[in-house]
Motif scaffolding. Sequence first.
Motif, PDB file in Angstrom:
ATOM      1  N   VAL A  73       0.763  -1.332  -0.129  1.00  0.00           N
ATOM      2  CA  VAL A  73       0.137   0.078   0.030  1.00  0.00           C
ATOM      3  C   VAL A  73       0.901   1.193   0.063  1.00  0.00           C
ATOM      4  CG1 VAL A  73      -1.715   1.395   1.337  1.00  0.00           C
ATOM      5  CG2 VAL A  73      -2.016  -1.160   1.071  1.00  0.00           C
ATOM      6  N   ALA A  74       1.856   1.486   0.638  1.00  0.00           N
ATOM      7  CA  ALA A  74       2.864   2.299   0.827  1.00  0.00           C
ATOM      8  C   ALA A  74       3.650   2.489  -0.544  1.00  0.00           C
ATOM      9  CB  ALA A  74       3.934   2.277   1.844  1.00  0.00           C
ATOM     10  N   ARG A  75       3.984   1.318  -1.131  1.00  0.00           N
ATOM     11  CA  ARG A  75       4.685   1.509  -2.373  1.00  0.00           C
ATOM     12  C   ARG A  75       3.951   2.179  -3.688  1.00  0.00           C
ATOM     13  NH1 ARG A  75       6.616  -4.412  -0.821  1.00  0.00           N
ATOM     14  NH2 ARG A  75       8.610  -3.783   0.307  1.00  0.00           N
ATOM     15  N   GLU A  76       2.624   2.286  -3.190  1.00  0.00           N
ATOM     16  CA  GLU A  76       1.649   2.733  -4.414  1.00  0.00           C
ATOM     17  C   GLU A  76       2.051   4.240  -4.268  1.00  0.00           C
ATOM     18  OE1 GLU A  76      -2.479   2.120  -3.301  1.00  0.00           O
ATOM     19  OE2 GLU A  76      -2.076  -0.149  -3.632  1.00  0.00           O
ATOM     20  N   LEU A  77       2.607   4.710  -3.158  1.00  0.00           N
ATOM     21  CA  LEU A  77       3.055   6.047  -3.183  1.00  0.00           C
ATOM     22  C   LEU A  77       4.320   6.502  -3.727  1.00  0.00           C
ATOM     23  CD1 LEU A  77       1.730   7.047   0.343  1.00  0.00           C
ATOM     24  CD2 LEU A  77       0.469   7.321  -1.655  1.00  0.00           C
ATOM     25  N   GLY A  78       5.046   5.331  -3.465  1.00  0.00           N
ATOM     26  CA  GLY A  78       6.794   5.502  -3.853  1.00  0.00           C
ATOM     27  C   GLY A  78       7.522   4.541  -3.158  1.00  0.00           C
ATOM     28  N   PRO A  79       8.771   4.552  -3.457  1.00  0.00           N
ATOM     29  CA  PRO A  79       9.578   3.659  -2.472  1.00  0.00           C
ATOM     30  C   PRO A  79       9.580   3.876  -1.015  1.00  0.00           C
ATOM     31  CG  PRO A  79      10.769   4.444  -4.523  1.00  0.00           C
ATOM     32  CD  PRO A  79       9.529   5.226  -4.277  1.00  0.00           C
ATOM     33  N   VAL A  80       9.537   2.796  -0.093  1.00  0.00           N
ATOM     34  CA  VAL A  80       9.499   3.233   1.203  1.00  0.00           C
ATOM     35  C   VAL A  80      10.934   3.936   1.631  1.00  0.00           C
ATOM     36  CG1 VAL A  80       9.266   2.225   3.531  1.00  0.00           C
ATOM     37  CG2 VAL A  80       7.792   1.510   1.790  1.00  0.00           C
ATOM     38  N   ASP A  81      10.936   5.153   2.348  1.00  0.00           N
ATOM     39  CA  ASP A  81      12.114   5.765   2.674  1.00  0.00           C
ATOM     40  C   ASP A  81      12.195   5.656   4.227  1.00  0.00           C
ATOM     41  OD1 ASP A  81      12.519   7.414   0.231  1.00  0.00           O
ATOM     42  OD2 ASP A  81      10.744   8.095   0.717  1.00  0.00           O
ATOM     43  N   LEU A  82      11.115   5.347   4.968  1.00  0.00           N
ATOM     44  CA  LEU A  82      11.170   5.004   6.179  1.00  0.00           C
ATOM     45  C   LEU A  82      10.235   4.060   6.874  1.00  0.00           C
ATOM     46  CD1 LEU A  82      11.928   6.131   9.381  1.00  0.00           C
ATOM     47  CD2 LEU A  82       9.975   7.913   9.296  1.00  0.00           C
ATOM     48  N   LEU A  83      10.830   3.221   7.708  1.00  0.00           N
ATOM     49  CA  LEU A  83       9.800   2.152   8.425  1.00  0.00           C
ATOM     50  C   LEU A  83      10.103   2.363   9.829  1.00  0.00           C
ATOM     51  CD1 LEU A  83       8.219  -0.326   8.734  1.00  0.00           C
ATOM     52  CD2 LEU A  83      10.119  -1.632   8.422  1.00  0.00           C
ATOM     53  N   VAL A  84       9.153   2.680  10.693  1.00  0.00           N
ATOM     54  CA  VAL A  84       8.979   2.537  12.086  1.00  0.00           C
ATOM     55  C   VAL A  84       8.261   1.419  12.601  1.00  0.00           C
ATOM     56  CG1 VAL A  84       8.383   4.009  14.352  1.00  0.00           C
ATOM     57  CG2 VAL A  84       8.870   5.091  12.014  1.00  0.00           C
ATOM     58  N   ASN A  85       9.067   0.572  13.303  1.00  0.00           N
ATOM     59  CA  ASN A  85       8.662  -0.737  13.680  1.00  0.00           C
ATOM     60  C   ASN A  85       8.327  -0.484  15.299  1.00  0.00           C
ATOM     61  OD1 ASN A  85       8.897  -2.847  11.667  1.00  0.00           O
ATOM     62  ND2 ASN A  85      11.194  -2.573  11.840  1.00  0.00           N
ATOM     63  N   ASN A  86       7.072  -0.271  15.554  1.00  0.00           N
ATOM     64  CA  ASN A  86       6.655   0.257  16.646  1.00  0.00           C
ATOM     65  C   ASN A  86       5.875  -0.662  17.550  1.00  0.00           C
ATOM     66  OD1 ASN A  86       5.844   2.263  18.872  1.00  0.00           O
ATOM     67  ND2 ASN A  86       3.787   1.883  17.846  1.00  0.00           N
ATOM     68  N   ALA A  87       4.931  -1.636  16.732  1.00  0.00           N
ATOM     69  CA  ALA A  87       3.851  -2.378  17.204  1.00  0.00           C
ATOM     70  C   ALA A  87       4.469  -3.289  18.407  1.00  0.00           C
ATOM     71  CB  ALA A  87       3.477  -3.126  16.109  1.00  0.00           C
ATOM     72  N   GLY A  88       3.825  -3.456  19.379  1.00  0.00           N
ATOM     73  CA  GLY A  88       4.315  -4.291  20.559  1.00  0.00           C
ATOM     74  C   GLY A  88       3.504  -4.339  21.756  1.00  0.00           C
ATOM     75  N   ILE A  89       3.510  -5.442  22.304  1.00  0.00           N
ATOM     76  CA  ILE A  89       2.336  -5.861  23.503  1.00  0.00           C
ATOM     77  C   ILE A  89       3.542  -5.999  24.525  1.00  0.00           C
ATOM     78  CG2 ILE A  89       0.764  -6.364  22.167  1.00  0.00           C
ATOM     79  CD1 ILE A  89       1.268  -9.327  22.752  1.00  0.00           C
ATOM     80  N   MET A  90       2.724  -5.948  25.963  1.00  0.00           N
ATOM     81  CA  MET A  90       3.556  -6.542  27.145  1.00  0.00           C
ATOM     82  C   MET A  90       2.618  -7.521  28.078  1.00  0.00           C
ATOM     83  SD  MET A  90       4.785  -4.500  30.641  1.00  0.00           S
ATOM     84  CE  MET A  90       6.387  -3.993  30.060  1.00  0.00           C
ATOM     85  N   ARG A  91       2.899  -8.626  27.953  1.00  0.00           N
ATOM     86  CA  ARG A  91       2.187  -9.484  28.991  1.00  0.00           C
ATOM     87  C   ARG A  91       2.873  -9.286  30.479  1.00  0.00           C
ATOM     88  NH1 ARG A  91      -2.772 -11.943  27.841  1.00  0.00           N
ATOM     89  NH2 ARG A  91      -2.767 -12.504  25.527  1.00  0.00           N
TER      90      ARG A  91
END
Length: 271
Positions: A73-91
């Motif tokens: 979906v992002a590549r429809e806008l162009g090459p990805v310049d930045l990826l922020v790997n933020n997703a996370g959970i805490m048990r």
Amino acid sequence: MSINLNGAVACVTGGGRGIGEATVRALVDQGARVVVGDIDEKAAEAVAASLSGVRAVKLDVADPESFENFLNVARELGPVDLLVNNAGIMRTGKFVDIDLAALHREMAINTGGVINGMRLVLPDMLQRSHGHIVNVSSMAGKMTCAGASVYTASKFAVAGLSRSVRAEIVGSGVSITTIMPSAVDTDLTAGMNIRGIPKAKPSEIAAEVIASCKHGQPEVTMPKWLYPVGTIEQALPERVGNWIKRIAGAQERIAPDNEKTREYQARVSRS
């Protein structure tokens, strides 16, 4: 290394709330074209709807196909310049009391999601000799936290993975920054008894994400003065460190049982 965010294509995982949402908003302020992914599709859509030009995608970071769809979906806008790997959970709770499948799911999201994201964007970034990845770890990636054992393991893994991959891509024009906050004022820490522990706002973490696009430093701790904590813990005999944590009531403070923590754990169980 420096990424010009004005017009850049940026992807943020776990962007439906907390640090992720704050990061999306900060990137938009910088002129970036942002795609926000979250397993809670409604939360991602709500963030996107409140901003101009932001796209929302349902994303399970632990699923490579879901992650690839998010990036496409992002590549429809162009090459990805930045990826922020933020997703996370805490048990939280005693390791032996938590369902085994839940522990594996926590690891799959917190560490597997970072593996998926990095592996899927790096080939294109390396080919272009341009790109930046931000992996949101935690100070739990430098010091062990009783009461959040697998969370701690996952964040150590993120820090180690980031460092190892950085060594492989030196001189490539692509950079990786690991951000290691102490406690952040989000749902994850709501209900915890963390008086005396520095607590940042999501917007402060987002500001560090933006800053890393200019400086590209390998690791950023928040607050900065916590940087040597991991080294200090490793230098101490384990029994001494455990004694200090018991005296401080570390496990009880991280894993209390109250309405707010139960609400968060219930939401995590649906992740």
